[in-house]
Write an enzyme that holds these catalytic residues in place. Structure first.
Site, short mmCIF file in Angstrom:
data_model
loop_
_atom_site.label_atom_id
_atom_site.label_comp_id
_atom_site.label_asym_id
_atom_site.label_seq_id
_atom_site.Cartn_x
_atom_site.Cartn_y
_atom_site.Cartn_z
N GLY A 1 46.08 47.84 54.97
CA GLY A 1 46.35 47.94 54.17
C GLY A 1 46.30 48.59 53.60
N GLY A 2 46.74 48.65 51.96
CA GLY A 2 46.35 49.58 50.69
C GLY A 2 45.22 49.98 50.89
N VAL B 1 52.89 44.49 46.29
CA VAL B 1 54.57 43.46 47.19
C VAL B 1 55.10 44.41 46.03
CG1 VAL B 1 55.88 41.75 47.69
CG2 VAL B 1 53.42 41.98 48.74
N ALA B 2 54.87 43.98 44.12
CA ALA B 2 56.34 44.78 43.91
C ALA B 2 55.96 46.00 44.20
CB ALA B 2 55.52 44.62 42.36
N LYS B 3 55.66 46.70 44.40
CA LYS B 3 55.39 48.56 44.27
C LYS B 3 56.02 48.78 45.32
CE LYS B 3 51.43 49.57 40.90
NZ LYS B 3 50.76 50.35 40.40
N GLU B 4 55.78 48.24 46.54
CA GLU B 4 56.19 47.96 48.21
C GLU B 4 57.39 47.99 48.33
OE1 GLU B 4 52.24 46.88 50.05
OE2 GLU B 4 54.24 46.34 50.36
N ASP C 1 7.85 55.21 15.07
CA ASP C 1 8.73 54.27 14.87
C ASP C 1 8.40 52.83 14.97
OD1 ASP C 1 11.41 53.30 13.30
OD2 ASP C 1 11.97 53.10 15.63
N TYR C 2 8.88 51.99 14.27
CA TYR C 2 7.62 50.62 14.82
C TYR C 2 9.32 49.42 15.23
CZ TYR C 2 5.99 45.89 13.51
OH TYR C 2 5.37 44.67 14.08
C1 GDG Z 1 43.72 41.98 45.94
C2 GDG Z 1 44.20 41.67 44.48
C3 GDG Z 1 45.95 43.46 44.29
C4 GDG Z 1 51.65 40.57 52.54
N1 GDG Z 1 52.45 39.59 53.28
C5 GDG Z 1 52.67 41.11 55.05
C6 GDG Z 1 52.44 41.86 54.43
N2 GDG Z 1 51.94 41.84 53.19
C7 GDG Z 1 51.06 43.43 52.64
C8 GDG Z 1 51.83 43.32 51.50
C9 GDG Z 1 51.12 44.14 50.34
C10 GDG Z 1 49.37 43.41 51.42
O1 GDG Z 1 49.34 42.51 51.58
C11 GDG Z 1 49.55 41.76 49.84
O2 GDG Z 1 49.04 42.36 48.76
P1 GDG Z 1 48.30 42.43 47.17
O3 GDG Z 1 48.22 43.64 46.22
O4 GDG Z 1 49.56 41.59 46.72
O5 GDG Z 1 47.39 40.92 47.04
P2 GDG Z 1 46.22 40.92 47.29
O6 GDG Z 1 45.71 41.12 49.35
O7 GDG Z 1 45.71 39.56 46.64
O8 GDG Z 1 45.10 42.16 47.14
C12 GDG Z 1 45.42 42.55 44.22
C13 GDG Z 1 44.73 44.38 45.63
O9 GDG Z 1 43.63 43.77 46.25
C14 GDG Z 1 44.96 46.07 45.41
O10 GDG Z 1 43.79 46.01 44.64
O11 GDG Z 1 46.70 44.68 44.08
O12 GDG Z 1 46.11 41.61 42.69
O13 GDG Z 1 44.37 40.38 44.69
O14 GDG Z 1 50.20 45.21 50.66
O15 GDG Z 1 52.33 44.43 51.99
N3 GDG Z 1 51.98 42.86 55.67
C15 GDG Z 1 52.38 42.55 56.58
N4 GDG Z 1 53.23 41.73 56.79
C16 GDG Z 1 53.30 40.73 55.80
O16 GDG Z 1 53.87 39.44 56.39
N5 GDG Z 1 52.53 43.83 57.24
#
Ligand code: GDG
Length: 724
Positions: free
Chosen positions: A29-30, A376-379, A497-498
């Protein structure tokens, strides 16, 4: 050497039970990637739940051993804890509330109890790892109470907290029965981070309104410490996604999909199953696109990946049904033999297939109702090597604060959403390139490594700042010295002080009168002929006289305007005028009229605007307005404007507690001086005293000229009692 300990609900690993064994796989994960550079080195660790229930000690020991080489320390949760703490309080109370779905929130005492217990469990696990000066970084909404629990056990530790989901408006937070405990829990940290400035603002407002702690420039003053709050928008590992999208495997997958789809253009949507993601609304908007623009039929398909999640929570199960039903209906209505409007997948994909979908799609639809950030938007952006492609992004995702070159939409406005899909499909290439390039530059620069570095840097800074601001705590050894010097002295001067020092604040200032305990204490102090006890206050002389006039005390009233030695009459510090009141009073009246609950106190030579009983945020805002109004009015006059604790006071310049205290010092020539006070006006006293004087600030969150600090009025009384 000090270590860093990362704590989150889940460990960055996937432990799975096979028929006769457990398998361990790193989860990428990120967060895991971003923090990898930290937790894997120098004996640092990551503490968290491994993701499955382990029911015997042998297996626990085995899991522990397997994770140790990867710098992970497991916290084991029971089935009951997962139900009440995880599915219960975390995902059925906090998650909906923080995402503005309060109608889905449940408020079960049993869930709360489990939440407290599991946070304590995490606390124990961290304490087994952490030394007194280590750095601990706690993550997310499952562990809101942990910073405070850790602080109690490790007062000197450096503790950071980051919230990955939105922090909602005070109006939602106030609904929670355990709202104060949750805020107090977070305030155990030295630094609290959010994705956006908006979340941070909501947090500061909730803290001010529910706990009454003010803040300035993102620094909260709690009674004991200063806590820094800041925005750190989280990024992704840019190169990892760029590389995955550019890989041979991703290209091959894309070719295969392309062959199957023929010429059909692709709009992509990827989410975890969640009601916050706006999946059903997105489907309806896609249907609207097909209705409004029949020319897109057979030309465009929506590829929708929904990753299974939390299906034990009832709302998720019914959301799944709703999505299944909608997809079925839309496909049944519009499909042709050769074209499928929606390709719907309810499962997760390996990274290279995900990357191929990012490559394939011309448009990404990221339209959550609420989302902390949304990665997802950034990816998607990082995957677009040729800069072609359009991102449609909800204004209610944290990412929208940064990605202003996306098509920003309101996810409930179905019409706008359908139009933006059309706009994206017809957007000229040069505009796509220009927008995508700008977004790529941003996402590349503010990547997850930069995010980690920024947070850790700020955390170190918050600690340094705290240490330079902080006065020394009045601990047992200081108290010992103070008592010794007190006993050795023949002629002592006590300047007290009071309000906020001898007596706690009361919403109605006239009701903060001394109680029996205080009267007896002051009586006992003055009974000693070697003591000269001075009440040094901003109060008017009539009130002080009425409350304490029967005791052989000296008084400095109205911040030094009126002076009285025990048994004598009141004297003015110097001849004063108060004709200026005629001009200033109407201004204060204007602020009273505009701010319910505020009022004016008219003292002999000063005017005070009190806002303790007004709405906290409104009061603070009006005070700033009044201060700037008054600074304009009082330029080139001999008036000064003071900002006290929930008051703004106007008085003649040059007279303050310090100049009055200096008079006592000259007259008494004491060989022991003690001054105690809690607000800004007491700083004048501290400044006027010689360095060997014992100067004590009540409250420790802010800068003070005092040498020591003490927590509250109760501790002041305790200290004075030790001198009897
Ligand atoms: C929380 C906050 C915040 C999704 N489908 C697959 C897959 N993914 C990966 C995506 C992305 C991750 O899952 C989803 O990250 P998000 O940020 O969209 O959302 P949350 O998991 O709800 O995370 C969120 C985050 O924390 C970080 O602070 O951005 O707002 O809710 O990385 O790529 N990955 C794979 N297969 C999939 O089918 N391998």
């Amino acid at each position: 050497m000090s270590r860093t300990i990362i704590v989150s609900n889940r460990l960055p690993t996937k432990v799975q039970r096979t028929e006769d064994d457990l398998t361990f796989q790193p989860s990428e994960g990120g967060l895991a990637t971003g923090l990898g550079s930290i937790y894997k080195r120098d004996g640092n660790v990551w503490v968290g739940w491994p993701g499955l229930v382990v029911d015997n000690e042998t297996e626990e020991a085995y899991v522990q051993e397997q994770l140790r080489p990867d710098s992970m320390v497991p916290v084991f949760l029971t089935e009951g804890e997962i139900k009440d703490f995880y599915e219960g309080f975390s995902n059925s109370t906090l998650w909906p509330t923080f995402h503005y779905f309060a109608q889905y929130a449940t408020y079960e005492q049993q869930h709360w109890d489990a939440y407290v217990a599991v946070n304590e469990k995490f606390c124990q696990a961290v304490l087994e790892q952490a030394g007194p000066h280590d750095t601990i970084w706690v993550h997310d909404y499952q562990l809101l109470l942990l910073p405070e629990m850790l602080r109690r056990a490790r007062p000197e530790a450096t503790i950071g907290f980051f919230l990955h989901i939105p922090f909602p408006s005070y109006e939602l937070i106030r609904v929670l029965p355990w709202r104060k405990e949750l805020l107090q829990g977070m305030l155990g940290a030295d630094l609290i981070g959010f994705h956006t400035f908006g979340y941070m603002r909501h947090f500061l407002s909730a803290v001010s309104q529910l706990l009454g702690y003010p803040s300035q420039n993102g620094q909260i003053e709690t009674p004991t410490r200063a806590v820094l709050v800041d925005a750190f928008p989280m990024g992704i590992d840019y190169n990892r996604y760029a590389r995955a999208a550019a890989s041979k495997a991703a290209e091959q997958h894309e070719d295969a999909y392309r062959e199957a789809l023929k010429e059909v253009r692709v709009i992509l949507s990827i989410d975890r199953l969640d009601y916050t993601k706006g999946i059903a609304q997105r489907l309806r908007a896609f249907e609207l696109l097909l209705q409004r623009y029949p020319e897109w039929r057979e030309q465009v398909s929506l590829i929708m990946v929904v990753v299974p999640s939390r299906d034990q929570v009832p709302q998720y199960a019914s959301l799944k049904e709703e999505i299944d039903e909608l997809v079925g209906r839309i496909n049944a209505q519009y499909r042709t033999i050769t074209w499928n409007p929606i390709h719907y997948f309810y499962r997760s994909f390996p990274l290279e297939e995900l990357a191929s979908l990012y490559r394939l799609a011309e448009v990404a639809l990221v339209t959550p109702m609420r989302d902390g950030m949304n990665l997802v938007a950034k990816e998607f952006i990082a995957s677009k090597a040729n800069q072609r492609g359009v991102l449609i992004l909800s204004e209610r995702a944290g990412a929208a604060r940064e990605l202003s070159d996306a098509l920003i939409i309101n996810p409930t406005d179905m019409g706008q959403l359908a139009e933006s899909m059309h706009d994206a499909l017809v957007m000229p290439e040069d505009e796509q390139i220009q927008r995508m390039t700008a977004m790529q530059d941003l996402v590349r620069q503010y990547n997850v490594f930069a995010w980690t570095k920024l947070f850790m840097g700020r955390l170190t800074y918050s600690k340094i700042k705290q240490n330079t601001l902080a006065t020394e705590m009045l601990d047992a050894s200081v108290l010992g010295r103070l008592q010794e010097d007190y006993l050795a002295a023949n002629h002592r001067l006590l300047l007290l002080d009071y309000d906020g020092t001898l007596a706690p604040f009361h919403p109605d200032p006239q009701r903060a009168q001394p109680d029996q305990e205080l009267r007896l204490l002051l009586r006992a102090l003055t009974d000693n002929p070697q003591n000269r006890v001075v009440i040094i206050s901003g109060r008017d002389r009539t009130t002080l006289e009425k409350w304490l006039g029967h005791l052989p005390l000296d008084f400095i009233a109205e911040h030094g305007v009126w002076l009285r030695r025990a048994g004598e009459d009141w004297n003015l510090f110097q001849a004063l005028r108060n004709d200026w009141k005629r001009e200033i009073r109407p201004i204060l009246e204007l602020y009273v009229n505009r701010t319910a609950g505020s009022f004016i106190e008219d003292k002999d030579y000063s005017l005070v605007w009190h806002f303790r009983r007004a709405d906290a945020d409104l009061g603070a805002m009006r005070a700033r307005e009044l201060l700037s109004h008054l600074s304009f009015m009082t330029t080139n006059t001999d008036l000064q404007v003071l900002e006290g604790n929930k008051v703004v006071e106007i008085k003649t310049a040059g007279i303050n507690k310090g100049s009055a205290a200096a008079r006592w010092l000259t007259a008494e020539q004491p060989d022991f001086t003690l001054a105690i006070g809690d607000d800004r006006t007491d700083e004048d006293t501290f400044r006027a005293l010689p360095p060997e004087a014992y100067t004590i600030k009540v409250g420790a969150g802010v800068r003070s000229l005092a040498r020591y600090h003490i927590q509250g009025a109760v501790d002041v009384r305790r200290l004075l009692r030790t001198l009897l």
